[in-house]
Design a protein around this motif. Structure first.
Motif, PDB file in Angstrom:
ATOM      1  N   LEU A 197     114.458  31.512 -49.587  1.00 27.93           N
ATOM      2  CA  LEU A 197     115.083  32.744 -50.143  1.00 27.93           C
ATOM      3  C   LEU A 197     116.566  32.703 -49.702  1.00 27.93           C
ATOM      4  CD1 LEU A 197     112.547  35.423 -50.523  1.00 27.93           C
ATOM      5  CD2 LEU A 197     113.232  33.776 -52.233  1.00 27.93           C
ATOM      6  N   ASP A 198     116.918  32.077 -48.405  1.00 22.69           N
ATOM      7  CA  ASP A 198     118.306  32.328 -47.579  1.00 22.69           C
ATOM      8  C   ASP A 198     119.090  31.256 -48.367  1.00 22.69           C
ATOM      9  OD1 ASP A 198     117.473  34.518 -46.481  1.00 22.69           O
ATOM     10  OD2 ASP A 198     116.764  33.175 -44.757  1.00 22.69           O
ATOM     11  N   ARG A 199     118.441  30.365 -49.024  1.00 24.39           N
ATOM     12  CA  ARG A 199     119.191  29.003 -49.618  1.00 24.39           C
ATOM     13  C   ARG A 199     118.554  28.700 -50.850  1.00 24.39           C
ATOM     14  NH1 ARG A 199     122.849  24.910 -48.201  1.00 24.39           N
ATOM     15  NH2 ARG A 199     122.208  22.884 -49.022  1.00 24.39           N
ATOM     16  N   ARG A 200     119.134  29.287 -51.777  1.00 24.84           N
ATOM     17  CA  ARG A 200     118.537  29.060 -53.135  1.00 24.84           C
ATOM     18  C   ARG A 200     119.153  28.046 -54.239  1.00 24.84           C
ATOM     19  NH1 ARG A 200     117.049  35.389 -54.573  1.00 24.84           N
ATOM     20  NH2 ARG A 200     116.757  35.717 -52.579  1.00 24.84           N
ATOM     21  N   SER A 201     118.862  26.761 -54.435  1.00 20.34           N
ATOM     22  CA  SER A 201     119.470  25.724 -55.017  1.00 20.34           C
ATOM     23  C   SER A 201     119.764  25.890 -56.332  1.00 20.34           C
ATOM     24  CB  SER A 201     118.497  24.495 -54.664  1.00 20.34           C
ATOM     25  OG  SER A 201     117.227  24.623 -55.656  1.00 20.34           O
ATOM     26  N   PRO A 202     120.563  25.152 -56.891  1.00 18.32           N
ATOM     27  CA  PRO A 202     121.118  25.188 -58.299  1.00 18.32           C
ATOM     28  C   PRO A 202     119.998  24.763 -59.190  1.00 18.32           C
ATOM     29  CG  PRO A 202     122.113  23.401 -57.168  1.00 18.32           C
ATOM     30  CD  PRO A 202     121.403  24.219 -56.192  1.00 18.32           C
ATOM     31  N   GLY A 203     118.870  24.199 -58.715  1.00 22.93           N
ATOM     32  CA  GLY A 203     117.811  23.671 -59.756  1.00 22.93           C
ATOM     33  C   GLY A 203     116.558  24.415 -59.875  1.00 22.93           C
ATOM     34  N   GLU A 204     116.918  25.815 -59.101  1.00 23.12           N
ATOM     35  CA  GLU A 204     115.744  26.802 -59.064  1.00 23.12           C
ATOM     36  C   GLU A 204     115.837  27.797 -60.415  1.00 23.12           C
ATOM     37  OE1 GLU A 204     112.955  26.597 -57.344  1.00 23.12           O
ATOM     38  OE2 GLU A 204     113.799  24.945 -56.039  1.00 23.12           O
ATOM     39  N   PHE A 205     114.866  28.174 -60.988  1.00 25.52           N
ATOM     40  CA  PHE A 205     114.928  29.328 -61.728  1.00 25.52           C
ATOM     41  C   PHE A 205     115.199  30.682 -61.022  1.00 25.52           C
ATOM     42  CE2 PHE A 205     111.664  26.928 -64.366  1.00 25.52           C
ATOM     43  CZ  PHE A 205     112.349  26.739 -65.542  1.00 25.52           C
ATOM     44  N   PRO A 206     116.079  31.296 -61.491  1.00 23.49           N
ATOM     45  CA  PRO A 206     116.243  32.677 -60.869  1.00 23.49           C
ATOM     46  C   PRO A 206     114.977  33.372 -60.210  1.00 23.49           C
ATOM     47  CG  PRO A 206     117.402  32.679 -62.979  1.00 23.49           C
ATOM     48  CD  PRO A 206     116.428  31.601 -62.992  1.00 23.49           C
ATOM     49  N   HIS A 211     116.224  20.572 -54.646  1.00 26.56           N
ATOM     50  CA  HIS A 211     115.143  21.439 -54.893  1.00 26.56           C
ATOM     51  C   HIS A 211     113.940  21.569 -53.765  1.00 26.56           C
ATOM     52  CE1 HIS A 211     111.262  22.712 -56.982  1.00 26.56           C
ATOM     53  NE2 HIS A 211     110.993  21.503 -57.100  1.00 26.56           N
ATOM     54  N   HIS A 212     113.692  20.076 -53.535  1.00 27.24           N
ATOM     55  CA  HIS A 212     112.640  19.890 -52.415  1.00 27.24           C
ATOM     56  C   HIS A 212     113.204  20.499 -51.340  1.00 27.24           C
ATOM     57  CE1 HIS A 212     109.434  17.464 -54.449  1.00 27.24           C
ATOM     58  NE2 HIS A 212     110.361  17.021 -55.198  1.00 27.24           N
ATOM     59  N   ALA A 213     114.259  20.227 -50.810  1.00 26.03           N
ATOM     60  CA  ALA A 213     114.785  20.799 -49.527  1.00 26.03           C
ATOM     61  C   ALA A 213     114.780  22.173 -49.482  1.00 26.03           C
ATOM     62  CB  ALA A 213     116.196  20.157 -49.070  1.00 26.03           C
ATOM     63  N   ASP A 214     115.090  22.931 -50.405  1.00 24.60           N
ATOM     64  CA  ASP A 214     115.252  24.395 -50.495  1.00 24.60           C
ATOM     65  C   ASP A 214     113.957  25.261 -50.921  1.00 24.60           C
ATOM     66  OD1 ASP A 214     117.798  23.809 -49.050  1.00 24.60           O
ATOM     67  OD2 ASP A 214     118.826  24.154 -50.881  1.00 24.60           O
ATOM     68  N   TYR A 249     116.171  39.815 -66.302  1.00 23.11           N
ATOM     69  CA  TYR A 249     115.382  39.031 -65.392  1.00 23.11           C
ATOM     70  C   TYR A 249     113.740  39.005 -65.905  1.00 23.11           C
ATOM     71  CZ  TYR A 249     113.054  37.459 -61.088  1.00 23.11           C
ATOM     72  OH  TYR A 249     112.159  36.959 -60.173  1.00 23.11           O
ATOM     73  N   ARG A 250     113.281  40.076 -66.323  1.00 23.06           N
ATOM     74  CA  ARG A 250     112.105  40.174 -66.773  1.00 23.06           C
ATOM     75  C   ARG A 250     111.714  39.217 -68.088  1.00 23.06           C
ATOM     76  NH1 ARG A 250     108.408  43.954 -65.071  1.00 23.06           N
ATOM     77  NH2 ARG A 250     107.473  43.917 -67.114  1.00 23.06           N
ATOM     78  N   LEU A 251     112.921  39.261 -68.982  1.00 22.61           N
ATOM     79  CA  LEU A 251     112.652  38.588 -70.109  1.00 22.61           C
ATOM     80  C   LEU A 251     112.893  37.035 -69.992  1.00 22.61           C
ATOM     81  CD1 LEU A 251     113.186  38.414 -73.341  1.00 22.61           C
ATOM     82  CD2 LEU A 251     115.641  38.659 -72.862  1.00 22.61           C
ATOM     83  N   LEU A 301     109.481  28.273 -74.407  1.00 20.01           N
ATOM     84  CA  LEU A 301     110.285  28.170 -75.785  1.00 20.01           C
ATOM     85  C   LEU A 301     111.521  27.947 -75.834  1.00 20.01           C
ATOM     86  CD1 LEU A 301     107.965  30.241 -78.375  1.00 20.01           C
ATOM     87  CD2 LEU A 301     107.729  28.033 -77.601  1.00 20.01           C
ATOM     88  N   LEU A 302     112.466  28.774 -74.914  1.00 19.18           N
ATOM     89  CA  LEU A 302     113.790  28.913 -74.852  1.00 19.18           C
ATOM     90  C   LEU A 302     114.459  27.924 -73.847  1.00 19.18           C
ATOM     91  CD1 LEU A 302     116.265  30.355 -76.389  1.00 19.18           C
ATOM     92  CD2 LEU A 302     115.950  32.148 -74.523  1.00 19.18           C
ATOM     93  N   VAL A 303     113.917  28.244 -72.534  1.00 15.85           N
ATOM     94  CA  VAL A 303     114.478  27.674 -71.334  1.00 15.85           C
ATOM     95  C   VAL A 303     114.657  26.167 -71.431  1.00 15.85           C
ATOM     96  CG1 VAL A 303     114.046  27.230 -68.902  1.00 15.85           C
ATOM     97  CG2 VAL A 303     113.894  29.513 -70.153  1.00 15.85           C
ATOM     98  N   PRO A 304     113.516  25.258 -72.092  1.00 11.69           N
ATOM     99  CA  PRO A 304     113.830  23.737 -72.185  1.00 11.69           C
ATOM    100  C   PRO A 304     114.910  23.421 -73.154  1.00 11.69           C
ATOM    101  CG  PRO A 304     111.595  24.397 -72.477  1.00 11.69           C
ATOM    102  CD  PRO A 304     112.079  25.760 -72.293  1.00 11.69           C
ATOM    103  N   GLY A 305     115.197  23.893 -74.009  1.00  4.91           N
ATOM    104  CA  GLY A 305     116.389  23.785 -75.032  1.00  4.91           C
ATOM    105  C   GLY A 305     117.802  24.118 -74.241  1.00  4.91           C
ATOM    106  N   LEU A 306     117.717  25.179 -73.601  1.00  2.00           N
ATOM    107  CA  LEU A 306     118.942  25.586 -72.728  1.00  2.00           C
ATOM    108  C   LEU A 306     119.178  24.644 -71.756  1.00  2.00           C
ATOM    109  CD1 LEU A 306     118.259  29.519 -72.152  1.00  2.00           C
ATOM    110  CD2 LEU A 306     120.043  28.393 -73.804  1.00  2.00           C
ATOM    111  N   MET A 307     118.210  23.936 -71.246  1.00  2.00           N
ATOM    112  CA  MET A 307     118.255  23.159 -70.066  1.00  2.00           C
ATOM    113  C   MET A 307     118.804  21.767 -70.569  1.00  2.00           C
ATOM    114  SD  MET A 307     115.056  23.810 -67.544  1.00  2.00           S
ATOM    115  CE  MET A 307     115.584  22.215 -66.580  1.00  2.00           C
ATOM    116  N   PHE A 308     118.203  21.462 -71.651  1.00  2.00           N
ATOM    117  CA  PHE A 308     118.273  19.920 -72.104  1.00  2.00           C
ATOM    118  C   PHE A 308     119.905  19.941 -72.831  1.00  2.00           C
ATOM    119  CE2 PHE A 308     113.758  19.418 -72.216  1.00  2.00           C
ATOM    120  CZ  PHE A 308     113.778  18.541 -71.221  1.00  2.00           C
TER     121      PHE A 308
END
Length: 212
Positions: free
Chosen positions: A137-146, A130-133, A164-166, A175-182
């Motif tokens: 935009l040419d190298r989007r890391s797996p830890g980034e939000f879309p 995440h810090h490296a990329d 995407y907008r949702l 409310l939703l993303v933290p639960g999905l991540m954890f």
């Protein structure tokens, strides 16, 4: 003999400003150099106080169950805040900023991961990428939000744009993303060459420890 040429005031000013910035940068580096070295006593205090307050809150919550259920829930609030501090400690262990010993920080980070539900070694690689990329935009890391550019968004199908907008909606992110991540994202390791076998295995070892 005067040749009619005058010094370029703008150039001189820019040179002077550049010199002042260099001097300021050197002074800043000298001032900040004292904070580049780990301070074991302060680090230990942060760790012990965090886990101590967390244990105390749970003990008080358990003892107050017989008195009032609302009081027990009240003690859970500072306990939840301490979990946030545990993640901050885990984060600093991942950056190697708490102690000089990498092994010690790895053990502490793994301990914190049992409370934060985030596998330490796997997350450390995700965070490093995440810090490296970040911003590339040419190298989007797996830890980034879309993240989509305007051209990508306009070229995407209607359903993908709505999704995407949702997903980028603040309520969804809070409310939703933290639960999905954890409970989903960090329970399964990505099959990517960026992650070593040990880092992927840390995900399942953390899951096993949580189930035990």
């Amino acid at each position: 003999m005067y040749d009619g040429l005058m010094p370029d005031d703008a150039f001189l000013n820019s040179q002077s400003q550049a010199h002042e910035m260099n001097v300021y940068s050197l002074r800043s580096l000298r001032m900040l150099s004292a904070y580049r070295k780990p301070q074991p006593l302060k680090s230990s205090w942060q760790i012990l106080s965090t886990f101590g307050i967390y244990a105390l809150c749970w003990a008080l919550a358990f003892m107050s169950l017989q008195q009032a259920y609302a009081l027990s829930l009240l003690f859970c609030l500072p306990a939840a805040l301490m979990v946030g501090r545990m993640f901050a400690i885990q984060h600093d262990c991942g950056h190697g900023s708490l102690y000089a010993s990498r092994r010690l920080q790895d053990w502490i980070g793994c301990l914190c991961s049992l409370f934060t539900l985030i596998p330490y070694h796997y997350w450390r690689k995700v965070h490093a990428v995440h810090h490296a990329d970040l911003g590339n935009l040419d190298r989007r890391s797996p830890g980034e939000f879309p993240q989509m550019t305007l051209a990508e968004y306009q070229a995407a199908p209607h359903g993908k744009r709505r999704l995407y907008r949702l997903f980028r909606n603040p309520w969804t992110l809070l409310l939703l993303v933290p639960g999905l991540m954890f409970f989903l994202a960090f329970r399964r390791a990505r099959k990517s060459p960026e992650f070593t076998r040990f880092e992927r295995r840390s995900v399942y070892l953390t899951n096993l420890a949580l189930w035990a």
